[in-house]
Design a protein around this motif. Structure first.
Motif, PDB file in Angstrom:
ATOM      1  N   HIS A  30       0.828  -1.209   0.000  1.00 12.49           N
ATOM      2  CA  HIS A  30       0.000   0.000   0.000  1.00 12.49           C
ATOM      3  C   HIS A  30       0.862   1.258   0.000  1.00 12.49           C
ATOM      4  N   ALA A  31       2.107   1.139   0.474  1.00 11.50           N
ATOM      5  CA  ALA A  31       3.016   2.289   0.555  1.00 11.50           C
ATOM      6  C   ALA A  31       4.087   2.220  -0.526  1.00 11.50           C
ATOM      7  N   SER A  32       3.748   1.663  -1.672  1.00 14.26           N
ATOM      8  CA  SER A  32       4.745   1.368  -2.702  1.00 14.26           C
ATOM      9  C   SER A  32       5.443   2.601  -3.283  1.00 14.26           C
ATOM     10  N   PHE A  33       4.870   3.794  -3.106  1.00 15.36           N
ATOM     11  CA  PHE A  33       5.502   5.014  -3.641  1.00 15.36           C
ATOM     12  C   PHE A  33       6.095   5.872  -2.524  1.00 15.36           C
ATOM     13  N   VAL A  34       6.230   5.295  -1.333  1.00 22.38           N
ATOM     14  CA  VAL A  34       6.752   6.042  -0.192  1.00 22.38           C
ATOM     15  C   VAL A  34       8.151   5.538   0.150  1.00 22.38           C
ATOM     16  N   THR A  35       9.141   6.393   0.000  1.00 21.62           N
ATOM     17  CA  THR A  35      10.499   6.038   0.418  1.00 21.62           C
ATOM     18  C   THR A  35      11.288   7.308   0.712  1.00 21.62           C
ATOM     19  N   GLY A  36      12.239   7.195   1.629  1.00 21.17           N
ATOM     20  CA  GLY A  36      13.067   8.332   2.007  1.00 21.17           C
ATOM     21  C   GLY A  36      12.359   9.338   2.896  1.00 21.17           C
ATOM     22  N   ALA A  37      11.232   8.946   3.483  1.00 19.68           N
ATOM     23  CA  ALA A  37      10.442   9.873   4.284  1.00 19.68           C
ATOM     24  C   ALA A  37      10.760   9.739   5.767  1.00 19.68           C
ATOM     25  N   ASN A  38      10.752  10.873   6.465  1.00 16.15           N
ATOM     26  CA  ASN A  38      10.852  10.915   7.924  1.00 16.15           C
ATOM     27  C   ASN A  38       9.494  11.418   8.414  1.00 16.15           C
ATOM     28  N   ILE A  39       8.633  10.522   8.825  1.00 16.91           N
ATOM     29  CA  ILE A  39       7.221  10.830   9.011  1.00 16.91           C
ATOM     30  C   ILE A  39       6.877  11.063  10.474  1.00 16.91           C
ATOM     31  N   PRO A  40       6.463  12.289  10.848  1.00 20.85           N
ATOM     32  CA  PRO A  40       5.998  12.505  12.229  1.00 20.85           C
ATOM     33  C   PRO A  40       4.691  11.757  12.484  1.00 20.85           C
ATOM     34  N   ILE A  41       4.586  11.131  13.631  1.00 24.28           N
ATOM     35  CA  ILE A  41       3.325  10.551  14.097  1.00 24.28           C
ATOM     36  C   ILE A  41       3.250  10.948  15.562  1.00 24.28           C
ATOM     37  N   ASP A  42       2.705  12.142  15.784  1.00 27.02           N
ATOM     38  CA  ASP A  42       3.016  12.836  17.040  1.00 27.02           C
ATOM     39  C   ASP A  42       1.889  13.698  17.606  1.00 27.02           C
ATOM     40  N   GLY A  43       0.652  13.468  17.145  1.00 28.46           N
ATOM     41  CA  GLY A  43      -0.456  14.257  17.666  1.00 28.46           C
ATOM     42  C   GLY A  43      -0.297  15.755  17.453  1.00 28.46           C
ATOM     43  N   GLY A  44       0.438  16.135  16.421  1.00 27.94           N
ATOM     44  CA  GLY A  44       0.627  17.543  16.090  1.00 27.94           C
ATOM     45  C   GLY A  44       1.797  18.227  16.772  1.00 27.94           C
ATOM     46  N   PHE A  45       2.642  17.458  17.470  1.00 24.58           N
ATOM     47  CA  PHE A  45       3.707  18.043  18.281  1.00 24.58           C
ATOM     48  C   PHE A  45       4.617  18.968  17.471  1.00 24.58           C
ATOM     49  N   VAL A  46       5.137  18.508  16.338  1.00 27.51           N
ATOM     50  CA  VAL A  46       6.111  19.333  15.606  1.00 27.51           C
ATOM     51  C   VAL A  46       5.430  20.362  14.697  1.00 27.51           C
ATOM     52  N   ALA A  47       4.096  20.361  14.670  1.00 30.04           N
ATOM     53  CA  ALA A  47       3.381  21.393  13.897  1.00 30.04           C
ATOM     54  C   ALA A  47       3.309  22.704  14.666  1.00 30.04           C
ATOM     55  N   GLN A  48       3.667  22.687  15.931  1.00 31.79           N
ATOM     56  CA  GLN A  48       3.551  23.881  16.773  1.00 31.79           C
ATOM     57  C   GLN A  48       4.629  24.921  16.442  1.00 31.79           C
TER      58      GLN A  48
END
Length: 256
Positions: A238-256
């Motif tokens: 399902h993620a076949s086009f996703v590579t080289g990503a550093n993905i936040p999963i953080d409840g919005g923490f780094v969006a602040q």
């Protein structure tokens, strides 16, 4: 059919926390799972939990900072299951909280050995095997501390920034050979590591939730199972086009 049915997955540091949740999720989605940890009791408990749920798993004790342990991990995986399709390089430690000038050198060295050297060694060994298979998918566990700074946690922050850098480089070097490499960057997650950081930060005066929940715009910390969902998805087609990503999963923490 699960997202990773018929595939073989290694999860390092899977004796507890995010690693255990990822191992269980890989199994629930149809993968054969190699549980790896220095915590023998915890690792065996994870493997047993997978078996109880009808999955297939083995436990292999390994210290990811040791070349011989990592090489043996891959060899034994292939001996048991014939191939390696997915890997989650999750093993990591937080160390102690202190300003840079007060950080013990042995604390810095140990954090870098496990978090950064360990990820590098695992990437080397996993990629070598995946090249023989014709491809694969790897997820490295970074952190929001790999995207921003945290006073008092310089060694940990440096190690996780390094993990994100390794992730990008590996993705660039091996994408055309069918290997995708991504990193997930969790915010506060309900684990023993977060408990340790909370105790150190507040001298035990506040619980993990009291300290961490107000820092997340979503109003709570995450669960290991939520991080596991992203890890397994990234390893699936399902993620076949996703590579080289550093993905936040953080409840919005780094969006602040």
């Amino acid at each position: 059919m699960g997202m990773v049915s018929g595939k073989t997955a290694i999860v390092t540091g899977s004796g507890a926390g995010i690693g255990r949740a990822a191992a269980l999720r890989f199994a629930a989605e149809g993968a054969k799972v190699v549980v790896c940890d220095v915590d023998v009791e915890g690792g065996k408990e994870t493997a047993a939990a997978i078996e109880r749920q009808g999955g297939k798993a083995i436990f292999i004790e390994a210290d990811v900072s040791r070349v011989q342990d990592v090489d043996a991990l891959i060899t034994r995986t292939v001996e048991a299951f014939g191939r390696l399709d997915c890997a989650c390089n999750n093993a990591g430690i937080e160390g102690r909280i202190a300003p840079i000038v007060e950080q013990p050198i042995d604390n810095f060295d140990r954090i870098m050995a496990v978090n950064l050297r360990g990820t590098f060694l695992c990437l080397q060994a996993e990629i070598r095997q995946m090249l023989k298979n014709g491809g694969g998918a790897i997820v490295n566990l970074a952190s929001v501390a790999g995207l921003i700074g945290f006073p008092g946690l310089a060694p940990y922050v440096a190690s996780k920034h390094g993990v994100n850098g390794l992730t990008k480089n590996a993705a660039l070097e091996y994408g055309k050979q069918g290997i995708r490499v991504n990193a997930v960057c969790p915010g506060g997650v309900d684990t023993r590591m977060l408990d340790s950081l909370a105790r150190q930060s507040t001298g035990g005066e506040k619980t993990t939730r009291e300290m961490m929940e107000p820092l997340h715009p979503i109003g709570r910390i995450g669960t290991p199972e939520e991080i596991a969902e992203l890890i397994v998805w990234l390893c699936s087609d399902h993620a076949s086009f996703v590579t080289g990503a550093n993905i936040p999963i953080d409840g919005g923490f780094v969006a602040q």
